[in-house]
Design a protein around this motif. Sequence first.
Motif, mmCIF file in Angstrom:
data_model
loop_
_atom_site.group_PDB
_atom_site.id
_atom_site.type_symbol
_atom_site.label_atom_id
_atom_site.label_comp_id
_atom_site.label_asym_id
_atom_site.label_seq_id
_atom_site.Cartn_x
_atom_site.Cartn_y
_atom_site.Cartn_z
ATOM 1 N N PRO A 172 36.290 -27.431 12.120
ATOM 2 C CA PRO A 172 36.451 -26.365 11.127
ATOM 3 C C PRO A 172 35.347 -25.320 11.161
ATOM 4 O O PRO A 172 35.512 -24.234 10.594
ATOM 5 C CB PRO A 172 36.453 -27.130 9.788
ATOM 6 N N GLU A 173 34.229 -25.622 11.832
ATOM 7 C CA GLU A 173 33.190 -24.613 11.976
ATOM 8 C C GLU A 173 33.560 -23.572 13.032
ATOM 9 O O GLU A 173 33.005 -22.471 13.045
ATOM 10 C CB GLU A 173 31.867 -25.275 12.365
ATOM 11 N N THR A 174 34.490 -23.940 13.915
ATOM 12 C CA THR A 174 34.889 -23.048 15.003
ATOM 13 C C THR A 174 36.220 -22.367 14.721
ATOM 14 O O THR A 174 36.382 -21.172 14.981
ATOM 15 C CB THR A 174 34.984 -23.838 16.322
ATOM 16 N N HIS A 175 37.176 -23.112 14.202
ATOM 17 C CA HIS A 175 38.516 -22.573 13.961
ATOM 18 C C HIS A 175 38.809 -22.586 12.468
ATOM 19 O O HIS A 175 38.889 -23.650 11.846
ATOM 20 C CB HIS A 175 39.553 -23.373 14.751
ATOM 21 N N HIS A 176 38.975 -21.384 11.914
ATOM 22 C CA HIS A 176 39.093 -21.204 10.469
ATOM 23 C C HIS A 176 39.724 -19.840 10.200
ATOM 24 O O HIS A 176 39.809 -18.989 11.096
ATOM 25 C CB HIS A 176 37.714 -21.292 9.819
ATOM 26 N N PRO A 177 40.166 -19.589 8.977
ATOM 27 C CA PRO A 177 40.753 -18.287 8.663
ATOM 28 C C PRO A 177 39.733 -17.157 8.810
ATOM 29 O O PRO A 177 38.549 -17.319 8.486
ATOM 30 C CB PRO A 177 41.194 -18.438 7.198
ATOM 31 N N VAL A 178 40.200 -16.022 9.314
ATOM 32 C CA VAL A 178 39.376 -14.818 9.443
ATOM 33 C C VAL A 178 40.225 -13.624 9.020
ATOM 34 O O VAL A 178 41.413 -13.757 8.716
ATOM 35 C CB VAL A 178 38.888 -14.625 10.904
ATOM 36 N N ALA A 179 39.623 -12.454 9.029
ATOM 37 C CA ALA A 179 40.359 -11.235 8.699
ATOM 38 C C ALA A 179 41.397 -10.937 9.778
ATOM 39 O O ALA A 179 41.211 -11.256 10.958
ATOM 40 C CB ALA A 179 39.383 -10.070 8.565
ATOM 41 N N ALA A 278 46.268 -24.476 13.297
ATOM 42 C CA ALA A 278 46.340 -25.011 11.942
ATOM 43 C C ALA A 278 45.030 -24.757 11.193
ATOM 44 O O ALA A 278 45.036 -24.451 9.999
ATOM 45 C CB ALA A 278 46.654 -26.503 11.986
ATOM 46 N N GLY A 279 43.908 -24.885 11.886
ATOM 47 C CA GLY A 279 42.618 -24.645 11.254
ATOM 48 C C GLY A 279 42.460 -23.224 10.755
ATOM 49 O O GLY A 279 41.764 -22.979 9.760
ATOM 50 N N ALA A 280 43.098 -22.294 11.436
ATOM 51 C CA ALA A 280 43.053 -20.895 11.014
ATOM 52 C C ALA A 280 44.080 -20.579 9.938
ATOM 53 O O ALA A 280 44.114 -19.472 9.411
ATOM 54 C CB ALA A 280 43.272 -19.977 12.218
ATOM 55 N N GLY A 281 44.934 -21.567 9.616
ATOM 56 C CA GLY A 281 45.966 -21.352 8.617
ATOM 57 C C GLY A 281 47.212 -20.683 9.154
ATOM 58 O O GLY A 281 47.972 -20.065 8.406
ATOM 59 N N ALA A 282 47.455 -20.834 10.468
ATOM 60 C CA ALA A 282 48.625 -20.205 11.088
ATOM 61 C C ALA A 282 49.889 -20.999 10.808
ATOM 62 O O ALA A 282 49.867 -22.223 10.688
ATOM 63 C CB ALA A 282 48.419 -20.103 12.598
ATOM 64 N N CYS A 283 50.990 -20.300 10.732
ATOM 65 C CA CYS A 283 52.307 -20.940 10.694
ATOM 66 C C CYS A 283 52.698 -21.248 12.134
ATOM 67 O O CYS A 283 52.882 -20.338 12.945
ATOM 68 C CB CYS A 283 53.337 -20.018 10.051
ATOM 69 N N ILE A 284 52.825 -22.528 12.464
ATOM 70 C CA ILE A 284 53.078 -22.946 13.839
ATOM 71 C C ILE A 284 54.544 -23.291 14.028
ATOM 72 O O ILE A 284 55.130 -24.045 13.245
ATOM 73 C CB ILE A 284 52.225 -24.186 14.193
ATOM 74 N N VAL A 285 55.127 -22.738 15.088
ATOM 75 C CA VAL A 285 56.456 -23.136 15.566
ATOM 76 C C VAL A 285 56.229 -23.891 16.868
ATOM 77 O O VAL A 285 55.507 -23.414 17.744
ATOM 78 C CB VAL A 285 57.365 -21.918 15.804
ATOM 79 N N THR A 286 56.815 -25.058 17.013
ATOM 80 C CA THR A 286 56.590 -25.852 18.216
ATOM 81 C C THR A 286 57.886 -26.349 18.822
ATOM 82 O O THR A 286 58.895 -26.511 18.127
ATOM 83 C CB THR A 286 55.684 -27.074 17.914
ATOM 84 N N ARG A 332 45.382 -27.821 5.313
ATOM 85 C CA ARG A 332 44.963 -28.914 4.430
ATOM 86 C C ARG A 332 45.093 -30.260 5.139
ATOM 87 O O ARG A 332 44.213 -31.125 5.043
ATOM 88 C CB ARG A 332 45.796 -28.917 3.151
ATOM 89 N N ARG A 333 46.182 -30.452 5.871
ATOM 90 C CA ARG A 333 46.438 -31.737 6.538
ATOM 91 C C ARG A 333 45.399 -32.017 7.622
ATOM 92 O O ARG A 333 44.846 -33.121 7.705
ATOM 93 C CB ARG A 333 47.848 -31.728 7.142
ATOM 94 N N VAL A 334 45.132 -31.028 8.462
ATOM 95 C CA VAL A 334 44.195 -31.296 9.562
ATOM 96 C C VAL A 334 42.766 -31.450 9.049
ATOM 97 O O VAL A 334 41.993 -32.235 9.607
ATOM 98 C CB VAL A 334 44.276 -30.215 10.672
ATOM 99 N N LEU A 335 42.410 -30.732 7.992
ATOM 100 C CA LEU A 335 41.073 -30.908 7.424
ATOM 101 C C LEU A 335 40.903 -32.305 6.844
ATOM 102 O O LEU A 335 39.805 -32.881 6.887
ATOM 103 C CB LEU A 335 40.816 -29.862 6.344
ATOM 104 N N ALA A 336 41.978 -32.864 6.336
ATOM 105 C CA ALA A 336 41.902 -34.193 5.717
ATOM 106 C C ALA A 336 41.958 -35.317 6.736
ATOM 107 O O ALA A 336 41.316 -36.362 6.543
ATOM 108 C CB ALA A 336 43.040 -34.352 4.709
ATOM 109 N N GLU A 337 42.715 -35.126 7.835
ATOM 110 C CA GLU A 337 43.012 -36.269 8.710
ATOM 111 C C GLU A 337 42.696 -36.057 10.184
ATOM 112 O O GLU A 337 42.655 -37.036 10.934
ATOM 113 C CB GLU A 337 44.503 -36.625 8.593
ATOM 114 N N HIS A 338 42.481 -34.829 10.615
ATOM 115 C CA HIS A 338 42.413 -34.573 12.056
ATOM 116 C C HIS A 338 41.248 -33.665 12.434
ATOM 117 O O HIS A 338 41.428 -32.620 13.057
ATOM 118 C CB HIS A 338 43.731 -33.958 12.543
#
Length: 364
Positions: A172-179, A278-286, A332-338
């Motif tokens: 989370p120090e590297t990948h997180h929400p930005v402008a 996910a760390g940046a808060g992106a909506c992911i389609v996979t 939220r999920r990855v911060l809690a578990e991954h």
Amino acid sequence: MKIAFYGSSLLSSYWNGAATYYRGLLKALSRRGYHIVFYEPDAFDRQKHRDIEAPDWCNVVVYEATPDALMQAASHAAQADIVVKASGVGFEDDALLRAVLDHARAGALTVFWDVDAPATLSDLRNNPDHPTHEALKRIGLVLTYGGGDPVVRDYRTLGAAECMPIYNALDPETHHPVALEPRFACDLAFLGNRLPDREARVDSYFLEPARLLADQRFLLGGSGWADKLLPENVSWLGHVGTRDHNAFNVTPKAVLNISRDSMASNGFSPATRVFEAAGAGACIVTDPWAGIEMFLTPGEEILVARDGADVADIMRTLEPRRAKAIGAAARRRVLAEHTYTLRAELVDAIFKAHFERLTVEAAE
């Protein structure tokens, strides 16, 4: 404890998808008290495309891509308590594996860390004379980038003493929400190098939806796509350095994850891109792959598309508000578990258990 880690590159993500994984795990292990030296060859122009300089949590030794320099680097394995040879180093991998095993001192833990287990296992199954077969008899532990029970079972069948998956995660120090950044503005973005065992899936999951949705904007990042015929609504950026990944992930309405063929067929192999997005808060389609539910909940924290038509249907109806809600839930999920902190706790426990067994055996 001292770790000598031989991998592709810690300093550059250029044609090197494992960089984020190495950085997250090794930084977290360093914080648990490990002293790490990372040895990487000067190959594939990676040193000309560095994303980071040598960090304070790890010493980095860059050696020339020559046999003599390789042997000199391998000789330093003798100084370590834990000797790690990763797959896909990119220069004389077989010779490097033999050399580090030869130089590892008695009592050291030797580790083969496979960052592309489906490909490695396919090579081993198809080539009974592959040098890694013999090396597995000497290796104390196999760790893998992913793969779950199928990979563990295959490695044990091939003779590995012990095998455990250490999945990708989030730093989370590297990948997180930005402008938001205007140059990354689009409806759907995909970031990935052009690789033979992924290109057909990129055609299906990314370029086909672009053709079906001429009124939407698509963004393609990654190396190797210069001569690829693209629809008019697809813009190609070229290599996107890791310092730009947060903006690349957070600015589009959604980002696309496309697995390589081998990863998708094997399952249980979430890409680093999934966690950093996910760390940046992106909506992911996979694209679909077995084991998604272990990491993110489909429909709530990630959107799963069976094919390109599904991607197009998702993008036709995806409202910005829902996209933001899915991205927030994934974060939220990855911060809690991954996180890599949690992955490092597991690796630390594995290493300590190994040395405790050695102590017990020596006392008997």
